[in-house]
Design a protein around this motif. Structure first.
Motif, PDB file in Angstrom:
ATOM      1  N   HIS A 220      86.499  43.377 -19.510  1.00 14.58           N
ATOM      2  CA  HIS A 220      85.716  44.281 -20.359  1.00 14.58           C
ATOM      3  C   HIS A 220      86.300  44.383 -21.767  1.00 14.58           C
ATOM      4  O   HIS A 220      85.642  44.884 -22.675  1.00 14.58           O
ATOM      5  CB  HIS A 220      85.645  45.675 -19.733  1.00 14.58           C
ATOM      6  CG  HIS A 220      84.959  45.694 -18.403  1.00 14.58           C
ATOM      7  ND1 HIS A 220      83.627  45.372 -18.249  1.00 14.58           N
ATOM      8  CD2 HIS A 220      85.421  45.959 -17.157  1.00 14.58           C
ATOM      9  CE1 HIS A 220      83.295  45.444 -16.972  1.00 14.58           C
ATOM     10  NE2 HIS A 220      84.374  45.796 -16.280  1.00 14.58           N
ATOM     11  N   HIS A 221      87.542  43.958 -21.947  1.00 11.01           N
ATOM     12  CA  HIS A 221      88.141  43.989 -23.279  1.00 11.01           C
ATOM     13  C   HIS A 221      87.638  42.792 -24.086  1.00 11.01           C
ATOM     14  O   HIS A 221      87.234  41.765 -23.528  1.00 11.01           O
ATOM     15  CB  HIS A 221      89.673  43.945 -23.179  1.00 11.01           C
ATOM     16  CG  HIS A 221      90.277  45.207 -22.631  1.00 11.01           C
ATOM     17  ND1 HIS A 221      90.722  46.227 -23.418  1.00 11.01           N
ATOM     18  CD2 HIS A 221      90.482  45.605 -21.344  1.00 11.01           C
ATOM     19  CE1 HIS A 221      91.197  47.208 -22.668  1.00 11.01           C
ATOM     20  NE2 HIS A 221      91.068  46.853 -21.397  1.00 11.01           N
ATOM     21  N   ALA A 222      87.674  42.932 -25.406  1.00 15.08           N
ATOM     22  CA  ALA A 222      87.311  41.812 -26.280  1.00 15.08           C
ATOM     23  C   ALA A 222      88.293  40.671 -26.052  1.00 15.08           C
ATOM     24  O   ALA A 222      89.485  40.913 -25.814  1.00 15.08           O
ATOM     25  CB  ALA A 222      87.350  42.266 -27.729  1.00 15.08           C
TER      26      ALA A 222
ATOM     27  N   ARG B  86      91.599  55.293 -24.170  1.00 15.88           N
ATOM     28  CA  ARG B  86      90.600  54.227 -24.201  1.00 15.88           C
ATOM     29  C   ARG B  86      90.944  53.203 -25.277  1.00 15.88           C
ATOM     30  O   ARG B  86      91.435  53.564 -26.350  1.00 15.88           O
ATOM     31  CB  ARG B  86      89.208  54.821 -24.494  1.00 15.88           C
ATOM     32  CG  ARG B  86      88.594  55.581 -23.318  1.00 15.88           C
ATOM     33  CD  ARG B  86      87.483  56.485 -23.791  1.00 15.88           C
ATOM     34  NE  ARG B  86      87.989  57.603 -24.555  1.00 15.88           N
ATOM     35  CZ  ARG B  86      87.473  58.025 -25.717  1.00 15.88           C
ATOM     36  NH1 ARG B  86      86.426  57.425 -26.242  1.00 15.88           N
ATOM     37  NH2 ARG B  86      88.011  59.031 -26.358  1.00 15.88           N
ATOM     38  N   CYS B  87      90.691  51.952 -24.938  1.00 19.69           N
ATOM     39  CA  CYS B  87      90.851  50.864 -25.911  1.00 19.69           C
ATOM     40  C   CYS B  87      89.489  50.634 -26.544  1.00 19.69           C
ATOM     41  O   CYS B  87      88.490  50.457 -25.839  1.00 19.69           O
ATOM     42  CB  CYS B  87      91.359  49.599 -25.220  1.00 19.69           C
ATOM     43  SG  CYS B  87      91.568  48.209 -26.348  1.00 19.69           S
ATOM     44  N   LEU B  88      89.442  50.620 -27.883  1.00 18.03           N
ATOM     45  CA  LEU B  88      88.162  50.534 -28.591  1.00 18.03           C
ATOM     46  C   LEU B  88      87.896  49.123 -29.120  1.00 18.03           C
ATOM     47  O   LEU B  88      87.222  48.940 -30.125  1.00 18.03           O
ATOM     48  CB  LEU B  88      88.156  51.537 -29.753  1.00 18.03           C
ATOM     49  CG  LEU B  88      88.455  52.988 -29.362  1.00 18.03           C
ATOM     50  CD1 LEU B  88      88.442  53.887 -30.586  1.00 18.03           C
ATOM     51  CD2 LEU B  88      87.463  53.501 -28.317  1.00 18.03           C
ATOM     52  N   CYS B  89      88.426  48.113 -28.411  1.00 21.38           N
ATOM     53  CA  CYS B  89      88.338  46.739 -28.914  1.00 21.38           C
ATOM     54  C   CYS B  89      86.940  46.151 -28.802  1.00 21.38           C
ATOM     55  O   CYS B  89      86.562  45.300 -29.586  1.00 21.38           O
ATOM     56  CB  CYS B  89      89.315  45.857 -28.147  1.00 21.38           C
ATOM     57  SG  CYS B  89      88.923  45.719 -26.382  1.00 21.38           S
ATOM     58  N   SER B  90      86.183  46.578 -27.815  1.00 21.99           N
ATOM     59  CA  SER B  90      84.960  45.875 -27.470  1.00 21.99           C
ATOM     60  C   SER B  90      83.736  46.632 -27.938  1.00 21.99           C
ATOM     61  O   SER B  90      83.543  47.804 -27.596  1.00 21.99           O
ATOM     62  CB  SER B  90      84.888  45.657 -25.959  1.00 21.99           C
ATOM     63  OG  SER B  90      83.652  45.079 -25.617  1.00 21.99           O
TER      64      SER B  90
HETATM   65 ZN   LIG Z   1      90.990  46.210 -25.494  1.00 23.49          ZN
END
Ligand SMILES: [Zn+2]
Length: 458
Positions: A68-70, A35-39
């Motif tokens: 959905h990403h920042a 998971r990408c935790l950017c947002s």
């Molecule tokens: Zn991201």
């Protein structure tokens, strides 16, 4: 920051060698989702998957999750509906996250029948216009846009200024071609880009090129074609009534243009040729199919062109060039939207500003555009900026408001962009990455950790 199971991993370490075994293990277990935790709005993080590209394991965003990403995250993409990509998803472009492979259905041939005299008599979508065809197939121009999109040359942050060079362009385009396949062949085996030219290596470079071309010179009922991509140096007269295409870094390898190919090129890409003539500080990129005659002569079959700025950012008109170069000069951040198969009359976003809150979709319309842009989806946090180039000067560009650091919102200095870059470790790191890539000779592609794009999540 990424999360794999319960392990937190810094974004800039995700490509480190010591993490390759972990990514390989995730790749073998499709149920495990990094998971990408950017947002901040995605409390559990945005799902990613692991693909094997260029012999290495890399993280890629899941299809449809780009918005959905920042906006500052490298995996951010605008909603696919803003670009020409939307109608191609699931038809001409089919991504398979389970295998990491992207299947492409092309709207142009990769073989040439001896009885077919020229491109003028072929193809379902190219007879009328080389650059537009039905959305079940990718046109040659659409494929060029896909490669540029996937190689992330549509994304701009100030740290990239002055750092894009042909070696990096070549490297990332080859990576973008990896794990993509037509019905019968992989794109990587088809695609040739000239190696960066040096006098010292001139003979070796020519030998490697000849080795790649040689299998395609074999006689046969159907001549197999290759794909070439390069910056156009010249399209001019050759001897004996023919013309030739010369790409930079390969001046010793002219691609012969027969009269029909040249006529179609001039008809379908008059705008691109005119823009290159009118704007000296720009480049013209060509993607072309070509065959090798039994005598070893390279002959272009079909050619698609694309204008890019001095920073290799695509543009479609003088107005768009003004907008893009103005944003670059003001140290803005944005993502260029690509047209793919869509005609110039279709109102698509030209680019998306990623340093405003919310991101701003910028449209350029004119008297020749069919209608106004569609209203934004109310469920998507996106503003609109419209410039009608037929009746007004360029409106004021929305000011940057939000930070671009994945760490959280931060007000941007509008008076000292240089200081801003020094403040933001994200861009300092990105600058180092570009410097490294542009100073190396990159004759073979290697996967890069920063490449997290897919084909279907714009
Ligand atoms: Zn991201």
């Amino acid at each position: 920051m990424y999360a794999i199971d319960d392990q937190l991993i810094d974004r800039f370490h995700i490509c480190d060698d010591y993490l390759q075994p972990l990514l390989a293990a995730v790749h073998r277990s499709p149920g495990r989702r990094p998971r990408c935790l950017c947002s901040a709005t995605e409390t559990g993080g945005v799902d990613m998957y692991v693909a094997r590209i260029g012999g290495r394991y890399v993280l890629k965003r899941m299809p449809g999750t780009g918005p959905h990403h920042a906006p500052a995250c490298p995996s951010f993409t605008p909603p696919v509906e803003l670009t020409g990509l939307a109608p191609l998803i699931g038809t001409a472009i089919r991504e398979q996250p389970g295998t990491g492979l992207t299947r492409l259905t092309l709207g142009f041939p990769l073989t040439r029948h001896p009885a077919r005299a020229s491109t003028a008599t072929t193809g379902q979508c190219d007879a009328a216009a080389e650059n537009e065809c039905d959305n079940a197939k990718l046109s040659l121009r659409g494929l060029l846009h896909l490669l540029w999109d996937e190689a992330e040359f549509v994304r701009w942050v100030p740290a990239m200024a002055g750092r894009r060079r042909w070696p990096a362009i070549r490297r990332y385009v080859l990576l973008a071609a990896d794990a993509k396949a037509t019905k019968s062949r992989t794109l990587a085996e088809l695609l040739w880009l000239p190696e960066p030219f040096t006098v010292a290596e001139k003979i070796d470079i020519a030998a490697r090129r000849a080795t790649m071309f040689a299998p395609y010179a074999a006689s046969g009922r159907h001549k197999r074609l290759l794909l070439g991509l390069g910056e156009v140096k010249d399209i001019g007269a050759a001897r004996f009534g023919r013309h030739k295409l010369i790409v930079k870094h390969a001046p010793d390898c002219p691609f012969i243009l027969n009269p029909e190919t040249l006529a179609i090129l001039h008809r379908n890409f008059a705008t691109e040729l005119g823009l290159r003539q009118a704007l000296p500080d720009t480049k013209l990129i060509a993607l072309f199919t070509f065959g090798i005659t039994d005598a070893g002569v390279a002959v272009a079959d079909r050619v698609a062109l694309m204008n890019v700025t001095a920073d290799w950012i695509p543009f479609e008109s003088v107005f768009e060039h003004t907008l893009v170069t103005g944003l670059v000069a003001r140290s803005r951040r944005f993502r260029k939207a690509m047209r793919y198969n869509q005609p110039a009359t279709h109102a698509l976003a030209a680019l998306i500003l990623t340093d405003t809150d919310p991101p701003t979709a910028c449209y350029l319309i004119s008297a020749a555009t069919n209608g106004a842009p569609a209203p934004n989806d109310p469920n998507l946090p996106l503003a609109q900026w419209i410039w009608n180039t037929s009746i007004q000067a360029m409106p004021q560009i929305p000011a940057p408001i939000t930070a671009v650091s994945a760490a959280g919102p931060r007000r941007v200095s509008t008076t000292n962009p240089a200081a801003e870059e020094a403040y933001d470790p994200t861009f300092a790191k990105e600058a180092q990455s570009w410097t490294k890539h542009t100073t190396a000779q990159m004759n073979s592609p290697k996967a890069d950790c920063a490449k997290t794009s897919d084909t279907s999540s714009r």
